[in-house]
Design a protein around this motif. Structure first.
Motif, PDB file in Angstrom:
ATOM      1  N   THR A  48       0.053  -6.503  -5.981  1.00 32.13           N
ATOM      2  CA  THR A  48      -1.000  -5.484  -6.061  1.00 32.13           C
ATOM      3  C   THR A  48      -0.655  -4.388  -5.066  1.00 32.13           C
ATOM      4  OG1 THR A  48      -2.619  -7.162  -6.636  1.00 32.13           O
ATOM      5  CG2 THR A  48      -3.485  -5.066  -5.838  1.00 32.13           C
ATOM      6  N   LYS A 105       5.699   3.355  -0.813  1.00 35.09           N
ATOM      7  CA  LYS A 105       4.784   2.231  -0.545  1.00 35.09           C
ATOM      8  C   LYS A 105       5.516   1.163   0.258  1.00 35.09           C
ATOM      9  CE  LYS A 105       6.060  -0.611  -4.462  1.00 35.09           C
ATOM     10  NZ  LYS A 105       7.339  -0.929  -3.804  1.00 35.09           N
ATOM     11  N   GLU A 109      -5.599   1.250  -7.627  1.00 35.40           N
ATOM     12  CA  GLU A 109      -4.577   0.227  -7.372  1.00 35.40           C
ATOM     13  C   GLU A 109      -3.883  -0.152  -8.663  1.00 35.40           C
ATOM     14  OE1 GLU A 109      -7.787  -2.101  -5.596  1.00 35.40           O
ATOM     15  OE2 GLU A 109      -7.086  -3.770  -6.844  1.00 35.40           O
ATOM     16  N   THR A 110      -2.710  -0.746  -8.509  1.00 35.09           N
ATOM     17  CA  THR A 110      -1.944  -1.151  -9.668  1.00 35.09           C
ATOM     18  C   THR A 110      -1.412  -2.561  -9.428  1.00 35.09           C
ATOM     19  OG1 THR A 110      -0.040  -0.583 -11.037  1.00 35.09           O
ATOM     20  CG2 THR A 110       0.068   0.094  -8.787  1.00 35.09           C
ATOM     21  N   THR A 111      -1.232  -3.314 -10.521  1.00 37.11           N
ATOM     22  CA  THR A 111      -0.751  -4.690 -10.401  1.00 37.11           C
ATOM     23  C   THR A 111       0.426  -4.880 -11.345  1.00 37.11           C
ATOM     24  OG1 THR A 111      -2.973  -5.477  -9.903  1.00 37.11           O
ATOM     25  CG2 THR A 111      -1.418  -7.113 -10.675  1.00 37.11           C
ATOM     26  N   SER A 121      -0.595   2.763   4.205  1.00 35.99           N
ATOM     27  CA  SER A 121      -0.293   3.915   3.366  1.00 35.99           C
ATOM     28  C   SER A 121       0.273   5.071   4.202  1.00 35.99           C
ATOM     29  CB  SER A 121      -1.568   4.332   2.632  1.00 35.99           C
ATOM     30  OG  SER A 121      -1.393   5.558   1.986  1.00 35.99           O
ATOM     31  N   SER A 176       0.850  -1.177   0.000  1.00 34.79           N
ATOM     32  CA  SER A 176       0.000   0.000   0.000  1.00 34.79           C
ATOM     33  C   SER A 176       0.889   1.231   0.000  1.00 34.79           C
ATOM     34  CB  SER A 176      -0.887  -0.058   1.239  1.00 34.79           C
ATOM     35  OG  SER A 176      -1.900   0.887   1.149  1.00 34.79           O
ATOM     36  N   LYS A 193      -9.214   6.746  -1.237  1.00 31.15           N
ATOM     37  CA  LYS A 193      -8.475   5.836  -2.097  1.00 31.15           C
ATOM     38  C   LYS A 193      -8.350   6.420  -3.508  1.00 31.15           C
ATOM     39  CE  LYS A 193      -8.036   1.068  -3.562  1.00 31.15           C
ATOM     40  NZ  LYS A 193      -8.615  -0.271  -3.679  1.00 31.15           N
ATOM     41  N   TYR A 241      -2.135  -0.817  -3.409  1.00 29.89           N
ATOM     42  CA  TYR A 241      -3.257   0.110  -3.229  1.00 29.89           C
ATOM     43  C   TYR A 241      -2.678   1.499  -2.956  1.00 29.89           C
ATOM     44  CZ  TYR A 241      -5.221  -4.459  -2.127  1.00 29.89           C
ATOM     45  OH  TYR A 241      -5.559  -5.780  -2.155  1.00 29.89           O
ATOM     46  N   TYR A 242      -3.293   2.510  -3.538  1.00 28.24           N
ATOM     47  CA  TYR A 242      -2.802   3.879  -3.320  1.00 28.24           C
ATOM     48  C   TYR A 242      -3.894   4.769  -2.746  1.00 28.24           C
ATOM     49  CZ  TYR A 242       1.432   2.767  -5.854  1.00 28.24           C
ATOM     50  OH  TYR A 242       2.621   2.216  -6.230  1.00 28.24           O
TER      51      TYR A 242
END
Ligand code: ATP
Length: 148
Positions: free
Chosen positions: A86, A36, A69-71, A49, A7, A66, A88-89
């Motif tokens: 994964t 992160k 998210e990126t993978t 975060s 995160s 939020k 999360y931002y």
């Protein structure tokens, strides 16, 4: 195949009329990226975060919402395994702290005007998050009420 969940955050501040966000430099200073880290057991991603942004950049932020998210995939040599990661931002508003207190684990931490930050980051996922933040922050309702 192994899965990892991290995160991160985009922490921002307003300087006069412009928006600045903080980035960290890794890989000997060659790559600028968003702060992160791994989501610990029992921790909520939004807590990770705030914690990781503070640890890596030296900056304390207030959680806003939020971003997305990126993978991505990478190969973990030590475990000879492919990792699906994964991240999360979350959007954080700057409260206190100084980038000179950044973590020894990163090579540097610094504020950049948001458009410069967008040019500096290497990873597609980072670019996507920053573009979204620019939309979130500048989505100010028109002055004078109803339009049209
Ligand atoms: P964490 O900060 O979550 O503890 P880490 O430092 O152990 O993670 P990563 O930053 O995920 O590991 O880096 C692992 C690999 O993935 C590296 O080769 C790195 O270049 C690559 N990588 C890191 N961030 C991204 C990204 N946003 N998009 C694509 N590849 C990335």
């Amino acid at each position: 195949m192994k899965m990892q969940f991290s995160s991160g955050g985009v922490i921002y501040r307003k300087v006069h009329d412009s928006i600045e966000i903080a980035l960290v430099a890794v890989k000997g200073g060659s790559v600028w990226t968003l702060p992160k880290g791994i989501v610990n057991k029992g921790e909520k991603p939004e807590e990770t975060s705030v914690r990781e942004v503070l640890e890596e950049t030296g900056l304390n932020g207030r959680l806003i919402e939020k971003i997305g998210e990126t993978t991505y995939w990478y190969f973990l040599k030590e475990e000879n395994a492919k990792v699906k990661k994964t991240v999360y931002y979350y959007l954080l508003e700057y409260v206190s702290g100084d980038t000179s207190d950044h973590d020894w684990e990163v090579d540097d931490a610094a504020w950049f005007p948001i458009d410069e930050a967008l040019r500096r980051v290497s990873y597609k996922g980072d670019k996507d998050m920053i573009v979204k933040v620019r939309e979130m922050i500048t989505a100010v309702p028109p002055a004078g009420g109803a339009c049209g």
